[in-house]
Design a protein around this motif. Structure first.
Motif, PDB file in Angstrom:
ATOM      1  N   PHE A  99       0.849  -1.191   0.000  1.00 16.66           N
ATOM      2  CA  PHE A  99       0.000   0.000   0.000  1.00 16.66           C
ATOM      3  C   PHE A  99       0.885   1.241   0.000  1.00 16.66           C
ATOM      4  CE2 PHE A  99      -2.054   3.366   2.584  1.00 16.66           C
ATOM      5  CZ  PHE A  99      -3.138   3.634   1.756  1.00 16.66           C
ATOM      6  N   THR A 100       0.568   2.181  -0.890  1.00 17.76           N
ATOM      7  CA  THR A 100       1.293   3.457  -0.953  1.00 17.76           C
ATOM      8  C   THR A 100       0.388   4.566  -0.446  1.00 17.76           C
ATOM      9  OG1 THR A 100       2.580   2.697  -2.865  1.00 17.76           O
ATOM     10  CG2 THR A 100       2.516   5.069  -2.440  1.00 17.76           C
ATOM     11  N   ALA A 101       0.817   5.249   0.588  1.00 12.58           N
ATOM     12  CA  ALA A 101       0.013   6.319   1.190  1.00 12.58           C
ATOM     13  C   ALA A 101      -0.192   7.450   0.195  1.00 12.58           C
ATOM     14  CB  ALA A 101       0.703   6.836   2.443  1.00 12.58           C
ATOM     15  N   SER A 102      -1.430   7.983   0.175  1.00 10.91           N
ATOM     16  CA  SER A 102      -1.733   9.120  -0.702  1.00 10.91           C
ATOM     17  C   SER A 102      -2.069  10.374   0.104  1.00 10.91           C
ATOM     18  CB  SER A 102      -2.905   8.775  -1.625  1.00 10.91           C
ATOM     19  OG  SER A 102      -4.051   8.427  -0.876  1.00 10.91           O
ATOM     20  N   GLU A 103      -2.202  10.222   1.436  1.00 14.59           N
ATOM     21  CA  GLU A 103      -2.474  11.349   2.323  1.00 14.59           C
ATOM     22  C   GLU A 103      -1.415  11.396   3.422  1.00 14.59           C
ATOM     23  OE1 GLU A 103      -4.778  13.503   1.720  1.00 14.59           O
ATOM     24  OE2 GLU A 103      -5.893  12.434   0.151  1.00 14.59           O
TER      25      GLU A 103
END
Length: 213
Positions: free
Chosen positions: A9-13
């Protein structure tokens, strides 16, 4: 609680944290009305998506079990038999319910700054807290050490699918996220056997959440 990352999972926030498939994640808060958990990974704290991880199935973790249900399960069990449940009065926190033989006592787990405690000692995870009180008394008035519940108390019969599982092998069980699976054999740590949608097959246990009822 500890959890296994099923997917990367790549954080977007800014308040989210990234992780890689296979990482062990420390979940610190769980809320009923959210698809996100608060977790800690390598010293960083933030939100992670619930459907990307699987809580590791410890026999003593009962999940969302009420205080009354915990007392029904534990009363007249051997002294020290216990379970850990999500707190009713404080969502996102945990309580340890312990059999005293003729009654059941409940201990609230206090959490702050990624540390957990019941008395003076603090621990970096709920699992380490449990391990400590296996050899040290959790009770103040007499010596009571935690001991695992008997197999009849902790053996799951059902599991909740955390994500789709559609392998090409016919011997494997196909299921979709949200399906309820009848557990037929959980003796192996690598593959479990279950029934879903009228079919029977094997599947990796990290794709499901056991339901301890």
């Amino acid at each position: 609680m500890e959890a296994l990352a099923l997917f990367s999972f790549t954080a977007s926030e800014a308040d989210e944290i990234s992780f890689q498939k296979g990482d062990i994640i420390k979940v610190t808060e769980m809320e009923d009305d959210s698809c996100w958990f608060t977790a800690e990974i390598r010293g960083k704290r933030g939100y992670v998506p619930e459907n990307y991880i699987s809580l590791l199935p410890y026999p003593w973790f009962a999940g969302r079990v009420s205080r009354l249900e915990a007392e029904k399960r534990l009363r007249w069990q051997d002294t020290g038999v216990f379970l850990v449940r999500e707190s009713e009065s404080a969502p996102g926190e945990f309580s340890v319910s312990v059999s005293y033989g003729d009654r059941v006592e409940h201990f609230r787990v206090l959490e702050g700054g990624g540390q957990y405690c019941i008395w003076e000692e603090t621990f970096c995870s709920l699992n380490r807290l449990v391990d400590f009180y296996r050899t040290h008394s959790i009770a103040a008035e007499k010596v009571i050490c935690l001991r695992d519940p008997p197999s009849s108390l902790n053996k799951p019969r059902l599991a909740h699918a955390l994500c789709d599982y559609t392998p090409p092998h016919t011997a494997h069980l196909h299921f979709l996220r949200g399906d309820i699976i009848d557990l037929l054999d959980c003796s192996s740590s690598l593959t479990w056997r279950g029934r879903c949608r009228g079919r029977v097959g094997i599947f990796p246990p990290e794709f499901v959440q056991p339901l301890y009822h």
